[in-house]
Design a protein around this motif. Structure first.
Motif, PDB file in Angstrom:
ATOM      1  N   MET A 176       5.247  12.050   0.254  1.00 26.77           N
ATOM      2  CA  MET A 176       4.802  13.444   0.162  1.00 26.77           C
ATOM      3  C   MET A 176       5.468  14.081  -1.048  1.00 26.77           C
ATOM      4  O   MET A 176       6.696  14.080  -1.153  1.00 26.77           O
ATOM      5  N   LEU A 177       4.667  14.639  -1.934  1.00 25.00           N
ATOM      6  CA  LEU A 177       5.180  15.343  -3.109  1.00 25.00           C
ATOM      7  C   LEU A 177       5.043  16.835  -2.868  1.00 25.00           C
ATOM      8  O   LEU A 177       3.957  17.321  -2.563  1.00 25.00           O
ATOM      9  N   SER A 178       6.142  17.562  -2.983  1.00 22.82           N
ATOM     10  CA  SER A 178       6.124  18.993  -2.708  1.00 22.82           C
ATOM     11  C   SER A 178       7.149  19.695  -3.578  1.00 22.82           C
ATOM     12  O   SER A 178       8.195  19.124  -3.905  1.00 22.82           O
ATOM     13  N   ALA A 179       6.868  20.938  -3.909  1.00 19.69           N
ATOM     14  CA  ALA A 179       7.818  21.741  -4.683  1.00 19.69           C
ATOM     15  C   ALA A 179       8.852  22.403  -3.776  1.00 19.69           C
ATOM     16  O   ALA A 179       9.769  23.052  -4.269  1.00 19.69           O
ATOM     17  N   ASP A 180       8.709  22.243  -2.463  1.00 20.35           N
ATOM     18  CA  ASP A 180       9.661  22.842  -1.523  1.00 20.35           C
ATOM     19  C   ASP A 180      11.054  22.265  -1.758  1.00 20.35           C
ATOM     20  O   ASP A 180      11.209  21.071  -1.998  1.00 20.35           O
ATOM     21  N   THR A 181      12.057  23.119  -1.690  1.00 19.32           N
ATOM     22  CA  THR A 181      13.433  22.666  -1.875  1.00 19.32           C
ATOM     23  C   THR A 181      14.167  22.488  -0.554  1.00 19.32           C
ATOM     24  O   THR A 181      15.224  21.881  -0.514  1.00 19.32           O
ATOM     25  N   GLU A 182      13.617  23.011   0.523  1.00 19.52           N
ATOM     26  CA  GLU A 182      14.206  22.892   1.855  1.00 19.52           C
ATOM     27  C   GLU A 182      13.265  22.085   2.742  1.00 19.52           C
ATOM     28  O   GLU A 182      12.057  22.090   2.530  1.00 19.52           O
TER      29      GLU A 182
ATOM     30  N   GLU B 157       0.835  -1.191   0.000  1.00 15.82           N
ATOM     31  CA  GLU B 157       0.000   0.000   0.000  1.00 15.82           C
ATOM     32  C   GLU B 157       0.872   1.244   0.000  1.00 15.82           C
ATOM     33  O   GLU B 157       1.895   1.300   0.671  1.00 15.82           O
ATOM     34  N   ARG B 158       0.466   2.246  -0.758  1.00 14.58           N
ATOM     35  CA  ARG B 158       1.202   3.512  -0.825  1.00 14.58           C
ATOM     36  C   ARG B 158       0.204   4.650  -0.639  1.00 14.58           C
ATOM     37  O   ARG B 158      -0.802   4.719  -1.320  1.00 14.58           O
ATOM     38  N   PHE B 159       0.511   5.551   0.290  1.00 12.92           N
ATOM     39  CA  PHE B 159      -0.327   6.711   0.595  1.00 12.92           C
ATOM     40  C   PHE B 159       0.420   7.925   0.054  1.00 12.92           C
ATOM     41  O   PHE B 159       1.490   8.266   0.558  1.00 12.92           O
ATOM     42  N   VAL B 160      -0.098   8.559  -1.008  1.00 11.20           N
ATOM     43  CA  VAL B 160       0.575   9.675  -1.668  1.00 11.20           C
ATOM     44  C   VAL B 160      -0.119  10.977  -1.294  1.00 11.20           C
ATOM     45  O   VAL B 160      -1.333  11.108  -1.450  1.00 11.20           O
ATOM     46  N   LEU B 161       0.657  11.936  -0.795  1.00 13.05           N
ATOM     47  CA  LEU B 161       0.152  13.248  -0.420  1.00 13.05           C
ATOM     48  C   LEU B 161       0.774  14.289  -1.331  1.00 13.05           C
ATOM     49  O   LEU B 161       1.981  14.266  -1.562  1.00 13.05           O
ATOM     50  N   VAL B 162      -0.049  15.186  -1.854  1.00 11.21           N
ATOM     51  CA  VAL B 162       0.452  16.257  -2.710  1.00 11.21           C
ATOM     52  C   VAL B 162       0.500  17.519  -1.864  1.00 11.21           C
ATOM     53  O   VAL B 162      -0.523  18.010  -1.397  1.00 11.21           O
TER      54      VAL B 162
ATOM     55  N   PRO C  61       0.986  21.777   6.584  1.00 10.23           N
ATOM     56  CA  PRO C  61       0.376  21.221   7.790  1.00 10.23           C
ATOM     57  C   PRO C  61      -0.760  20.219   7.509  1.00 10.23           C
ATOM     58  O   PRO C  61      -0.906  19.244   8.233  1.00 10.23           O
ATOM     59  N   ALA C  62      -1.534  20.449   6.468  1.00 16.17           N
ATOM     60  CA  ALA C  62      -2.623  19.516   6.156  1.00 16.17           C
ATOM     61  C   ALA C  62      -2.072  18.158   5.727  1.00 16.17           C
ATOM     62  O   ALA C  62      -2.602  17.108   6.106  1.00 16.17           O
ATOM     63  N   ALA C  63      -0.998  18.152   4.949  1.00 19.20           N
ATOM     64  CA  ALA C  63      -0.383  16.893   4.524  1.00 19.20           C
ATOM     65  C   ALA C  63       0.197  16.152   5.724  1.00 19.20           C
ATOM     66  O   ALA C  63       0.063  14.928   5.833  1.00 19.20           O
ATOM     67  N   LEU C  64       0.832  16.884   6.625  1.00 17.06           N
ATOM     68  CA  LEU C  64       1.383  16.265   7.828  1.00 17.06           C
ATOM     69  C   LEU C  64       0.266  15.666   8.680  1.00 17.06           C
ATOM     70  O   LEU C  64       0.379  14.546   9.175  1.00 17.06           O
ATOM     71  N   ALA C  65      -0.837  16.384   8.832  1.00 22.47           N
ATOM     72  CA  ALA C  65      -1.967  15.875   9.604  1.00 22.47           C
ATOM     73  C   ALA C  65      -2.546  14.621   8.950  1.00 22.47           C
ATOM     74  O   ALA C  65      -2.912  13.663   9.642  1.00 22.47           O
ATOM     75  N   ALA C  66      -2.620  14.604   7.627  1.00 29.38           N
ATOM     76  CA  ALA C  66      -3.132  13.427   6.914  1.00 29.38           C
ATOM     77  C   ALA C  66      -2.219  12.227   7.124  1.00 29.38           C
ATOM     78  O   ALA C  66      -2.688  11.108   7.365  1.00 29.38           O
ATOM     79  N   ALA C  67      -0.912  12.444   7.064  1.00 29.17           N
ATOM     80  CA  ALA C  67       0.040  11.345   7.269  1.00 29.17           C
ATOM     81  C   ALA C  67      -0.067  10.801   8.688  1.00 29.17           C
ATOM     82  O   ALA C  67      -0.057   9.583   8.906  1.00 29.17           O
ATOM     83  N   ARG C  68      -0.185  11.691   9.648  1.00 26.09           N
ATOM     84  CA  ARG C  68      -0.322  11.245  11.045  1.00 26.09           C
ATOM     85  C   ARG C  68      -1.619  10.463  11.244  1.00 26.09           C
ATOM     86  O   ARG C  68      -1.636   9.439  11.928  1.00 26.09           O
ATOM     87  N   SER C  69      -2.709  10.944  10.657  1.00 26.05           N
ATOM     88  CA  SER C  69      -3.991  10.245  10.775  1.00 26.05           C
ATOM     89  C   SER C  69      -3.918   8.861  10.140  1.00 26.05           C
ATOM     90  O   SER C  69      -4.469   7.889  10.665  1.00 26.05           O
TER      91      SER C  69
END
Length: 57
Positions: free
Chosen positions: A35-41, A6-11, A15-23
């Motif tokens: 987690m897919l994000s455009a953040d570089t840091e 199973e793979r859980f993919v978050l875009v 904070p909402a993605a972090l809350a979803a992963a924790r849930s």
């Protein structure tokens, strides 16, 4: 035949993605979390912005 994993993919990485992963984990899931994000840091801890100030809605 290999068992499916199973793979859980978050875009997004906010904070909402972090809350979803924790849930997801709190519900007992053990699959991969991606987690897919455009953040570089790496994400820095931030306080959530207040939706209401001064007790007004």
């Amino acid at each position: 035949m290999a068992a499916e994993t199973e793979r859980f993919v978050l875009v997004g990485g906010g904070p909402a993605a972090l809350a979803a992963a924790r849930s997801y984990r709190d519900a007992g899931a053990v699959g991969e979390v991606l987690m897919l994000s455009a953040d570089t840091e790496p994400r820095q801890p931030r306080r959530p912005a207040a939706r209401h100030r001064g007790g007004r809605s």
